[in-house]
Each structure stands twice: as C-alpha cells, then as structure tokens.
Design a protein around this motif. Structure first.
Motif, PDB file in Angstrom:
ATOM      1  N   GLU A 132      -9.548  -3.164 -14.518  1.00  0.00           N
ATOM      2  CA  GLU A 132     -10.853  -3.940 -13.949  1.00  0.00           C
ATOM      3  C   GLU A 132     -10.513  -5.693 -14.420  1.00  0.00           C
ATOM      4  O   GLU A 132     -10.020  -6.601 -13.275  1.00  0.00           O
ATOM      5  CB  GLU A 132     -11.880  -3.317 -14.107  1.00  0.00           C
ATOM      6  CG  GLU A 132     -12.732  -4.419 -14.110  1.00  0.00           C
ATOM      7  CD  GLU A 132     -14.403  -3.511 -13.795  1.00  0.00           C
ATOM      8  OE1 GLU A 132     -15.868  -4.247 -14.244  1.00  0.00           O
ATOM      9  OE2 GLU A 132     -14.452  -2.707 -14.604  1.00  0.00           O
ATOM     10  N   GLN A 133     -10.175  -5.758 -15.328  1.00  0.00           N
ATOM     11  CA  GLN A 133      -9.857  -6.460 -15.975  1.00  0.00           C
ATOM     12  C   GLN A 133      -9.304  -7.190 -15.798  1.00  0.00           C
ATOM     13  O   GLN A 133      -9.071  -8.767 -15.245  1.00  0.00           O
ATOM     14  CB  GLN A 133     -10.248  -7.052 -17.771  1.00  0.00           C
ATOM     15  CG  GLN A 133     -10.438  -8.222 -18.203  1.00  0.00           C
ATOM     16  CD  GLN A 133     -11.754  -9.181 -17.746  1.00  0.00           C
ATOM     17  OE1 GLN A 133     -12.928  -7.991 -18.163  1.00  0.00           O
ATOM     18  NE2 GLN A 133     -11.601  -9.834 -17.650  1.00  0.00           N
ATOM     19  N   GLN A 134      -7.861  -6.896 -15.484  1.00  0.00           N
ATOM     20  CA  GLN A 134      -6.588  -7.576 -15.517  1.00  0.00           C
ATOM     21  C   GLN A 134      -6.610  -8.035 -14.590  1.00  0.00           C
ATOM     22  O   GLN A 134      -6.440  -9.187 -14.233  1.00  0.00           O
ATOM     23  CB  GLN A 134      -5.739  -6.787 -15.359  1.00  0.00           C
ATOM     24  CG  GLN A 134      -3.571  -7.602 -14.940  1.00  0.00           C
ATOM     25  CD  GLN A 134      -2.886  -6.825 -14.795  1.00  0.00           C
ATOM     26  OE1 GLN A 134      -3.457  -5.149 -14.400  1.00  0.00           O
ATOM     27  NE2 GLN A 134      -1.540  -6.682 -15.575  1.00  0.00           N
ATOM     28  N   VAL A 135      -7.177  -7.239 -13.106  1.00  0.00           N
ATOM     29  CA  VAL A 135      -7.381  -7.941 -11.583  1.00  0.00           C
ATOM     30  C   VAL A 135      -8.204  -9.149 -11.499  1.00  0.00           C
ATOM     31  O   VAL A 135      -7.826 -10.032 -10.904  1.00  0.00           O
ATOM     32  CB  VAL A 135      -7.981  -6.941 -10.850  1.00  0.00           C
ATOM     33  CG1 VAL A 135      -8.372  -7.942  -9.495  1.00  0.00           C
ATOM     34  CG2 VAL A 135      -6.458  -6.401 -10.533  1.00  0.00           C
ATOM     35  N   PHE A 179      -8.216  -2.208  -5.241  1.00  0.00           N
ATOM     36  CA  PHE A 179      -9.046  -0.632  -4.461  1.00  0.00           C
ATOM     37  C   PHE A 179      -9.165   0.804  -4.786  1.00  0.00           C
ATOM     38  O   PHE A 179      -9.533   1.589  -4.815  1.00  0.00           O
ATOM     39  CB  PHE A 179      -8.685  -1.025  -3.158  1.00  0.00           C
ATOM     40  CG  PHE A 179      -9.943  -2.413  -2.297  1.00  0.00           C
ATOM     41  CD1 PHE A 179     -10.633  -2.757  -3.354  1.00  0.00           C
ATOM     42  CD2 PHE A 179      -8.763  -3.034  -1.328  1.00  0.00           C
ATOM     43  CE1 PHE A 179     -11.642  -3.767  -2.803  1.00  0.00           C
ATOM     44  CE2 PHE A 179     -10.195  -4.022  -1.103  1.00  0.00           C
ATOM     45  CZ  PHE A 179     -11.219  -4.845  -1.246  1.00  0.00           C
ATOM     46  N   GLN A 180      -7.274   1.103  -4.768  1.00  0.00           N
ATOM     47  CA  GLN A 180      -6.906   1.989  -5.366  1.00  0.00           C
ATOM     48  C   GLN A 180      -7.248   3.039  -6.325  1.00  0.00           C
ATOM     49  O   GLN A 180      -7.513   3.892  -6.424  1.00  0.00           O
ATOM     50  CB  GLN A 180      -5.564   2.459  -5.250  1.00  0.00           C
ATOM     51  CG  GLN A 180      -5.080   1.548  -3.619  1.00  0.00           C
ATOM     52  CD  GLN A 180      -3.244   1.861  -3.836  1.00  0.00           C
ATOM     53  OE1 GLN A 180      -2.941   3.558  -3.703  1.00  0.00           O
ATOM     54  NE2 GLN A 180      -2.768   1.332  -2.493  1.00  0.00           N
ATOM     55  N   GLY A 181      -7.204   2.438  -7.734  1.00  0.00           N
ATOM     56  CA  GLY A 181      -6.543   2.128  -9.493  1.00  0.00           C
ATOM     57  C   GLY A 181      -8.864   2.501 -10.127  1.00  0.00           C
ATOM     58  O   GLY A 181      -8.740   3.354 -10.491  1.00  0.00           O
ATOM     59  N   VAL A 182      -9.118   1.821  -9.438  1.00  0.00           N
ATOM     60  CA  VAL A 182     -10.588   1.133  -9.736  1.00  0.00           C
ATOM     61  C   VAL A 182     -12.035   2.168  -9.150  1.00  0.00           C
ATOM     62  O   VAL A 182     -12.895   2.626  -8.951  1.00  0.00           O
ATOM     63  CB  VAL A 182     -11.090  -0.012  -9.633  1.00  0.00           C
ATOM     64  CG1 VAL A 182     -12.541  -0.270 -11.180  1.00  0.00           C
ATOM     65  CG2 VAL A 182      -9.833  -1.088 -11.267  1.00  0.00           C
ATOM     66  N   THR A 242       1.163  -1.052  -0.587  1.00  0.00           N
ATOM     67  CA  THR A 242       0.193  -0.020   0.158  1.00  0.00           C
ATOM     68  C   THR A 242       0.719   1.189   0.053  1.00  0.00           C
ATOM     69  O   THR A 242      -0.094   2.249  -0.089  1.00  0.00           O
ATOM     70  CB  THR A 242      -1.029  -0.090   1.203  1.00  0.00           C
ATOM     71  OG1 THR A 242      -0.081  -0.090   1.994  1.00  0.00           O
ATOM     72  CG2 THR A 242      -2.073  -1.298   1.158  1.00  0.00           C
ATOM     73  N   GLY A 243       2.253   0.862   0.228  1.00  0.00           N
ATOM     74  CA  GLY A 243       2.921   2.294   0.332  1.00  0.00           C
ATOM     75  C   GLY A 243       3.799   2.273  -1.160  1.00  0.00           C
ATOM     76  O   GLY A 243       4.571   3.876  -1.099  1.00  0.00           O
ATOM     77  N   LEU A 244       3.965   1.619  -1.931  1.00  0.00           N
ATOM     78  CA  LEU A 244       4.306   1.944  -3.238  1.00  0.00           C
ATOM     79  C   LEU A 244       4.041   3.008  -4.113  1.00  0.00           C
ATOM     80  O   LEU A 244       5.027   3.594  -4.192  1.00  0.00           O
ATOM     81  CB  LEU A 244       4.308   0.880  -4.097  1.00  0.00           C
ATOM     82  CG  LEU A 244       4.933  -0.652  -3.542  1.00  0.00           C
ATOM     83  CD1 LEU A 244       4.509  -1.908  -4.586  1.00  0.00           C
ATOM     84  CD2 LEU A 244       6.222  -0.231  -3.551  1.00  0.00           C
ATOM     85  N   GLN A 274      -7.630   3.404   3.278  1.00  0.00           N
ATOM     86  CA  GLN A 274      -8.450   2.874   2.720  1.00  0.00           C
ATOM     87  C   GLN A 274      -8.953   1.505   1.888  1.00  0.00           C
ATOM     88  O   GLN A 274      -9.571   0.859   2.471  1.00  0.00           O
ATOM     89  CB  GLN A 274     -10.103   3.740   1.627  1.00  0.00           C
ATOM     90  CG  GLN A 274     -10.299   5.086   2.419  1.00  0.00           C
ATOM     91  CD  GLN A 274     -11.009   6.211   1.168  1.00  0.00           C
ATOM     92  OE1 GLN A 274     -10.748   6.302   0.085  1.00  0.00           O
ATOM     93  NE2 GLN A 274     -12.152   6.229   1.179  1.00  0.00           N
ATOM     94  N   ALA A 275      -7.210   1.427   0.903  1.00  0.00           N
ATOM     95  CA  ALA A 275      -7.520   0.316   0.300  1.00  0.00           C
ATOM     96  C   ALA A 275      -7.199  -1.215   1.609  1.00  0.00           C
ATOM     97  O   ALA A 275      -7.574  -2.397   2.070  1.00  0.00           O
ATOM     98  CB  ALA A 275      -6.212   0.832  -0.134  1.00  0.00           C
TER      99      ALA A 275
END
Length: 473
Positions: A434-437, A301-304, A43-45, A311-312
């Motif tokens: 989204e589709q990648q995940v 969570f962060q990208g979509v 989450t810190g990247l 929050q993530a």
C-alpha cells in the motif's frame, strides 16, 4: 471508440479518389492493437507465472523484452518507412507482429515467451511510427489533420487503459493466451485492408544511414536495458550503470553522426522547433507516469483490495469511459482555443488527479477513495493526448514525417520504461505494498508537474505565436 466517431466528420468532404476514412480506420486499429498489447499483459502476469513456472526475473522479462526491442528499434523503423515506403513497411510490421503474437500465445517455456515478446517488439517498432507517418502523409495540414492526429493521440490513452480491462477479462474468463491470440486474425484483416486501401506512397530517394541506424539501435537498446534493470536491481547495480554509460556514449556518437550525415536517420533539424522538443520531453514524462500508474494501481487493486484480474481491469473503467467522452471534444476545443491551452488544461487535471490518488488507503472503499481521482485522470488524459501528439509533429516536412513520428513514439516508449523504473526505485523503501503504491503516486505527481512546466515554457509560446502568424496571413 472516440477516434472512430471522428472518422466520418473528418472525411465527409474529401474526394472519393482516396478513402481517407478507411485509411484512418486502418491506422487507428493497428495502433490500438500495439498500445493494447503494451498493457494487456499486466493483469495476466500472475497467471503467466503460475502457468509456466516463471522465475521472478523471467516474469519481468516477459514484459521487458517487448519494451527493450520496441524502444531500441523505433528510430530505425521510422526511417525505414521513409526510405522503403510507408505502406510496405506498415504491412511488414503487421506480419511480424501477428506472427509474434501467435508465438507468444503458444509459448511453453520461459525462453520461448521472452523471445516471442522481443519479436513482437520488432513488429511494433515498425507499425507504430509508420501509422502516424501515414496520417501526416494522407491528411493535409489543417482541420482534417488536426482531427486525425487527435484521434491517434486518443488511441494511445484509451488503448493503454482498455488493455487492462481486456487483459483482466480474458485472463479470468479464458486464459492469458487469448489476449495475444486475438491479435492474429486482427493483424490478417489489417494486412488485407492495408494492401487494398492504403495509398502506395513513393519512397524517398536516399541512402540508408547505416551508422545512425546501428548507433541509435544499440544506444537506445542499452539505455532501455539499464533503465529496466534499475527498476529491478537498483541504480547502483553494475548491470544498470554500465548499460546506461555505454548507451549514453553510443548515443553521443549517434548525435555526432547525425550532424554530419547527408541523410540522417533522425534529422536534428526536428529539434530546431521548441514545440517539438518540448513535446518530446512532455511525452516522455507523461507516458512514464501513466504506464507506471497502470502498473502500480493494478497491484493495489489485486494485492490490497484482493480483487481478481477481471475486477482489477474493470476498476479502470471510470477513467476509460471519461477519457472516451472527453476525447470527442478535443478537435472542437483545439480549433476554438488552440492546441497548447487544451494540452495545459489536460496536464493540470492529470496532475491534480494523481495528487488525489496519494490519499488512497486500504480502508477507503473503491467508490469513496478511487473513483473521483480516476475520473479526473480520465478527463485529463482525454484532453492531453491528442494535442501532445500534434505538438510532436508540428511543422515537420513531408520527408521527415517518419522521423518525426519515430521521435514521438520513442519518447512514449522510453518514457514508459523510465517511469516504471524511476518510480519503482522511488518507492523501494516502503514496507507495505500500500505504501509503495502511494509513494509511486507521489513521484508521479512530481513528474507531471515538471511536464506541465515544460509545456508552459516550450510548447505554449510556440503554439500561440503560430496561431497569431496564421491569423495575420
């Protein structure tokens, strides 16, 4: 935590000559620190990249350097504990890990943080196998060891999921550096406690298998490097194919050496047990899917959803809380139904939960789309980790305790790397995040089904046969 709720019950009937409750607490906290650090960085990247201006490759290696060294040195670290003394190596590992954490927290450049993360991997490769070996050496086979190993296994799952929560909270409230600085005082406390409370187990006499140590380290390191590169550049890239080929060749040399060595670094007799062999394969697949799940779900969570790191991290709480609660019942359930049945039920629940995650979409709210499968995943993990760890060391002799625990941790670490690489490649054709995940979730489901089949074929029959043998004695 769940594991500490078990400590009093495990140790209340023990003699006062050895404070086994304190031994278990030291082992669990140290292992928790190692596992936590494996996922706290996720989450810190983004903040790390922005803070130090890392290139995409540099950002990837900030995580991968730790994985590469950790996976490459695990067998060596495990055998060193057997030959040089488990308490001694445990303390040395904590010193290295604490110092490396400080160096990561103070990093000012790309090379600095990559080198410091690699240094962390050295400490982790010593502490992780030593911690499990301390349990097998401290607790006699039976009810007490079963509970201690269940707590140890639970730590692996809870530490990984809580790492995302802690990492997100610290990155949002303080800085990504805080997630590494907290290891320093914790390592100091653990070192002092270990020197005072851990028994000074005698080192086993014998030679150090130099050929085995070098070949296992180089072979595992090359294999892990190739797997990591495959996740970034693809399986056809020369920096993937050559390390994989070299790693496989060196590991063949390692196996040949282990067959003839008088005191091998990894006694091949450990694989004579179908249960232990099956546990290694299942752990590789299970750890691979779960670390990849954290990796991809954090991105979702962060990208979509557009969530913050905090929050993530908090998004994983439904899974973490359910895992915590379900793990409290593992020792009771294994005592009543056996180790393998509980493991099979846990793997089944995780596989169903992962399949459910493939239905997640950007349009579905978190409550409607994610909470249900997260709860199922947490329940399954809570039931599976302890029995899987127990199966990995089942029947190992005292002199092989370090090697057996090294095999367990090697399977876990190699699986973590392999899972992310394979699933990244599997989902590479997707156009949207989204589709990648979702594709990664689908691949994870397949891996979990394979793990379940292996458990049914190799672990389940062996466990049932052993329980029948014990009942007839």
């Amino acid at each position: 935590m769940a594991e500490f709720a078990l400590i009093h019950d495990i140790t209340r009937r023990r003699p006062r000559t050895l404070r086994t409750g304190m031994v278990l607490a030291i082992v669990l906290v140290s292992y928790f620190m190692i596992v936590l650090d494996n996922s706290i960085i996720f989450t810190g990247l983004p903040q790390i990249q922005a803070d130090m201006g890392l290139s995409p490759a540099g950002l990837a290696w900030a995580q991968n350097a730790y994985t590469l060294v950790f996976g490459g040195l695990l067998l060596l670290g495990a055998r060193a504990g057997d030959l040089l003394g488990r308490r001694r190596m445990f303390v040395i590992g904590l010193v290295l890990f604490g110092l490396a954490s400080f160096l990561v927290g103070t990093a000012q450049s790309e090379m600095w943080i990559i080198a410091a993360r690699a240094f962390q991997g050295i400490g982790a490769a010593i502490v992780a196998p030593a911690s499990l070996a301390l349990i097998t050496a401290t607790f006699p086979a039976g009810r007490e060891r079963t509970r201690a190993v269940a707590a140890y296994g639970t730590t692996a799952g809870i530490g990984a999921s809580l790492g995302l929560v802690v990492g997100g909270a610290l990155a949002s409230a303080v800085s990504w550096r805080a997630g590494f600085f907290i290891n320093v005082p914790l390592a100091i406390i653990l070192i002092l406690a270990a020197c005072k409370h851990l028994p000074a187990f005698d080192a086993h006499e014998g030679r150090f298998d130099l050929t085995g140590a070098v070949s296992s380290t180089l072979g595992m390191g090359a294999l892990v490097y190739g797997i990591i590169n495959a996740g970034e550049q693809g399986w056809a890239d020369p920096l993937t194919t050559w390390p994989l080929a070299i790693g496989a060749a060196v590991l063949i040399v390692f196996v040949v050496n282990e067959r003839t060595a008088k005191q091998p670094i990894l006694p091949l007799r450990l694989f004579a047990s179908a249960e232990r062999s099956g546990a290694a394969v299942v752990r590789l697949l299970f750890a691979g899917t779960m670390i990849a799940f954290f990796f991809f779900t954090t991105q979702f969570f962060q990208g979509v959803y557009g969530w913050t790191p905090l929050q993530a991290g908090l998004g994983f709480l439904p899974m973490s809380l359910v895992q915590f609660v379900s793990s409290l019942f593992v020792s009771r359930l294994t005592r009543r139904f056996g180790n393998a049945p509980v493991l099979v039920v846990g793997l089944t629940l995780v596989a169903v939960g992962m399949a459910w995650m493939t239905q997640l979409t950007a349009e579905a709210s978190f409550m409607a789309g994610a909470v249900g499968p997260l709860v199922l995943l947490g329940l399954g993990q809570g039931l599976a980790f302890g029995p899987l760890t127990a199966a990995g060391i089942a029947g190992a002799h005292a002199e092989d305790a370090g090697a057996a625990s090294g095999l367990v941790n090697t399977a876990h670490q190699l699986g973590s790397t392999l899972g992310v690489a394979i699933l990244t490649a599997f989902a590479a054709g997707a156009i949207t995040l989204e589709q990648q995940v979702i594709d990664a979730y689908l691949g994870s489901t397949v891996m979990l089904v394979i793990a379940l089949i292996v458990a049914l074929i190799l672990i389940f029959p062996a466990d049932i046969a052993r329980r029948k043998e014990v009942s007839t004695v």
